[in-house]
Write an enzyme that holds these catalytic residues in place. Structure first.
Site, PDB file in Angstrom:
ATOM      1  N   THR B  40      21.852  17.765   8.029  1.00 28.15           N
ATOM      2  CA  THR B  40      21.479  18.595   6.891  1.00 28.15           C
ATOM      3  C   THR B  40      22.679  19.433   6.506  1.00 28.15           C
ATOM      4  OG1 THR B  40      19.231  18.837   7.697  1.00 28.15           O
ATOM      5  CG2 THR B  40      19.962  20.481   6.161  1.00 28.15           C
ATOM      6  N   ASP B  56      20.655  20.222   0.820  1.00 29.49           N
ATOM      7  CA  ASP B  56      20.686  18.822   0.391  1.00 29.49           C
ATOM      8  C   ASP B  56      19.273  18.276   0.538  1.00 29.49           C
ATOM      9  OD1 ASP B  56      21.099  16.592   3.041  1.00 29.49           O
ATOM     10  OD2 ASP B  56      20.819  18.747   3.309  1.00 29.49           O
ATOM     11  N   ARG B  58      18.439  15.015   2.141  1.00 31.81           N
ATOM     12  CA  ARG B  58      18.332  13.783   2.931  1.00 31.81           C
ATOM     13  C   ARG B  58      17.693  14.094   4.281  1.00 31.81           C
ATOM     14  NH1 ARG B  58      23.578  10.129   4.038  1.00 31.81           N
ATOM     15  NH2 ARG B  58      23.116   9.432   1.921  1.00 31.81           N
ATOM     16  N   LYS B  72      13.899  20.975   1.543  1.00 30.40           N
ATOM     17  CA  LYS B  72      14.302  21.747   2.718  1.00 30.40           C
ATOM     18  C   LYS B  72      14.241  23.244   2.494  1.00 30.40           C
ATOM     19  CE  LYS B  72      17.212  18.023   4.254  1.00 30.40           C
ATOM     20  NZ  LYS B  72      18.440  17.559   4.845  1.00 30.40           N
ATOM     21  N   GLY B  86      17.470  20.872  11.357  1.00 35.51           N
ATOM     22  CA  GLY B  86      16.989  20.529  12.687  1.00 35.51           C
ATOM     23  C   GLY B  86      15.838  19.558  12.556  1.00 35.51           C
ATOM     24  N   SER B 168      24.472  19.859  10.122  1.00 33.07           N
ATOM     25  CA  SER B 168      25.628  19.042  10.475  1.00 33.07           C
ATOM     26  C   SER B 168      26.718  19.140   9.414  1.00 33.07           C
ATOM     27  CB  SER B 168      25.203  17.581  10.657  1.00 33.07           C
ATOM     28  OG  SER B 168      24.635  17.106   9.454  1.00 33.07           O
ATOM     29  N   ASP B 205      29.657  14.537   4.916  1.00 37.00           N
ATOM     30  CA  ASP B 205      28.879  14.460   6.147  1.00 37.00           C
ATOM     31  C   ASP B 205      27.867  13.327   6.004  1.00 37.00           C
ATOM     32  OD1 ASP B 205      26.103  16.225   7.496  1.00 37.00           O
ATOM     33  OD2 ASP B 205      27.650  15.162   8.625  1.00 37.00           O
ATOM     34  N   SER B 208      24.053  14.287   5.663  1.00 31.73           N
ATOM     35  CA  SER B 208      23.535  14.933   4.456  1.00 31.73           C
ATOM     36  C   SER B 208      23.779  14.025   3.277  1.00 31.73           C
ATOM     37  CB  SER B 208      24.249  16.253   4.194  1.00 31.73           C
ATOM     38  OG  SER B 208      24.372  16.993   5.366  1.00 31.73           O
TER      39      SER B 208
END
Lengths: 244, 273
Positions: B40, B56, B58, B72, B86, B168, B205, B208
């Protein structure tokens, strides 16, 4: 009277088949300040007298009409306010707290605002439990619950025994018989919310000792916007002027 | 006090009974199943009039994208929102639970919720589960005392910051913030910066991706900008259409509607009480 021997323990039936403690609780309610509710075609109004024991009491700190959820409100009827120390107003606080929590638990489980009938049923269950348990006494309050959900506007009355009824218009407390007669005459099925508020004020005025004003009555309404709100003193003044 | 027990939902959460047994098995040489790390990028920053949160969209299950457009940024109170990184179930359950507690608190006090209240409820819950509830949160809101932004780590520690990133993709996003953040940003500058930071996480990343969600909270007002940017649309559609080789011909066509229209007849009287 044979009944009096059975009147102290609430879990014991008297020979005439009554639970005398609950009768006493209903009497306590019956001597309380008048409250009433009217279901209109597009909303519900609940109203009550707010007689304070002394002019020194800060009336803004007393609120008898509370909201349980955004779309459900409640008013209670108790014996006069002196009995706050004998545990009546506090009884209603306990019930309101429990009802709010139940409504919230329902929402968390079903992600849907609780329907009025469900909330009334849960509250009534709590009140009934206190009539069938050891070491507790029944609640000394009757509640008038007003709400607006998918089934439309609804008005319920819950008694200390735990029984509940749906009403088109109802009153409780001191002036109940006069108030109900007045309501029976004036109630119509297609009443609008504003008319209902006027009728409620007139009904309160019937048995009112002294001068009615925005400082000694409280009114709560819920309209088709499904949001329960307590009217401010200035809004009550407007309605009072329209009624004069 | 009450003899009659109402049917209550089970008291939720962890029982730590099995942790000792798991530890014993590990000591004996059993390989523990690995944790699913979910990627994330979530960010927050404080600007002139309030707080802006970004995330984001995903959700991953290992190397697979489970949800291309998940939400989110969670609602906590009319003036408080919370981004969660998480384990998705943990963040959703925790924010849901605290949101519920805040609502009851608002009824009892008759006041608007404060960000520190949400913060304390979240951190004490996470601490009592000793990090097993894998939720890293960025909590932001505006209350009577002003705008606030906090980060909450899975073990229950918190930070109060003017700008924050988690997940992340946090390093990629933090790089953007560290170079471009300054105090007293306007709303448009703030939203642009947040979007840039999230895009940095999305493109750099693996955990994400997809779209950018933004939420702007100011005194008395909130704007939830779902899918504020969609930099990853599905672009390729074959113009020629698709043909099958000779061996695959249409023999029989049958169309079954997925949704059946059911006529609901009005139910009878309600149950007798």
């Amino acid at each position: 009277m044979g009944d009096s021997q059975y009147s102290f323990s609430l879990t014991t039936f008297s020979p005439s088949g009554k639970l005398v403690q609950i009768e006493h609780a209903l009497t306590a309610v019956g001597s309380g300040q008048t409250s009433l509710g009217i279901k209109a075609a597009n909303g519900v109004v609940i109203a009550t007298e707010k007689k304070l024991p002394s002019i020194l009491v800060d009336e803004t700190s007393v609120q008898k009409i509370q909201s349980l959820t955004p779309n459900i409100g409640v008013v209670y009827s108790i014996a006069n306010l002196y009995s706050l120390c004998s545990g009546m107003g506090p009884d209603s606080r306990v019930l309101i707290r429990k009802s709010r929590k139940q409504a919230e638990q329902y929402y968390r489980l079903y992600k849907e605002p609780i329907p009025v009938t469900q909330l009334v049923r849960e509250t009534a269950t709590v009140m009934q439990e206190f009539t069938q348990s050891g070491g507790v006494r029944p609640f000394g309050v009757s509640l008038l619950v007003a709400g607006f959900d998918d089934k439309g506007p609804q008005l319920y009355q819950v008694d200390p025994s735990g029984s509940y009824f749906s009403w088109k218009a109802s009153a409780m407390g001191k002036n109940v018989s006069n108030a109900k007669t007045f309501l029976e005459k004036r109630y119509t099925d297609d009443m609008e919310l504003d008319d209902a508020v006027h009728t409620a004020i007139l009904t309160l005025k019937e048995g009112f000792e002294g001068q009615i004003s925005s400082k000694n009555i409280e009114i709560g309404v819920i309209g088709s916007d499904k949001i329960f709100k307590v009217l401010t003193p200035s809004e009550i003044d407007d309605y009072l002027q329209e009624v004069e | 006090m009450s003899q009659i027990s109402e049917s209550m939902p089970p008291k939720g959460g962890f029982s730590f009974d099995l942790c000792k047994r798991n530890q014993m098995l590990v000591n004996k040489g059993l390989k523990q199943p690995s944790f699913l790390k979910t990627g994330t990028t979530i960010v927050g920053l404080v600007f002139q009039d309030g707080v802006i949160l970004g995330a984001d969209t995903r959700a991953t299950e290992g190397p697979i994208v489970a949800d291309k457009n998940c939400e989110k940024i969670h609602y906590m109170a009319p003036n408080i929102y919370c981004c969660g990184a998480g384990t998705a179930a943990d963040t959703e359950a925790v924010t849901d639970m605290v949101s519920s507690q805040l609502k009851l608190h608002r009824y009892h006090t008759g006041r608007e919720s404060r960000v520190v209240t949400a913060l304390t409820l979240l951190k004490s819950h996470l601490f009592s589960y000793q990090g097993h509830v894998s939720a890293a949160l960025v909590l932001g809101g505006v209350d009577v005392t002003g705008p606030h932004l906090h980060t909450i780590y899975p073990h229950g520690s918190t930070d109060t910051l003017p700008f924050a990133t988690m997940g992340s993709g946090s390093l990629a996003a933090m790089a953007v913030f560290e170079s471009k953040y300054r105090e007293g940003l306007t709303r448009d500058e703030g939203v642009k910066l947040v979007a840039e930071a999230i895009c940095s996480g999305i493109f750099n990343d693996l955990g994400s991706g997809s779209n950018v969600d933004v939420c702007v909270i100011t005194k008395g007002k909130k704007e939830y900008l779902r899918n504020y940017l969609t930099p990853n649309p599905r672009t390729y559609v074959s113009e020629k259409g698709y043909t099958f080789s000779k061996k695959t011909e249409v023999l029989h066509t049958k169309i079954t509607p997925l949704k059946e229209l059911v006529d609901v007849i009005e139910a009878g009287d309600a149950m007798e009480e």
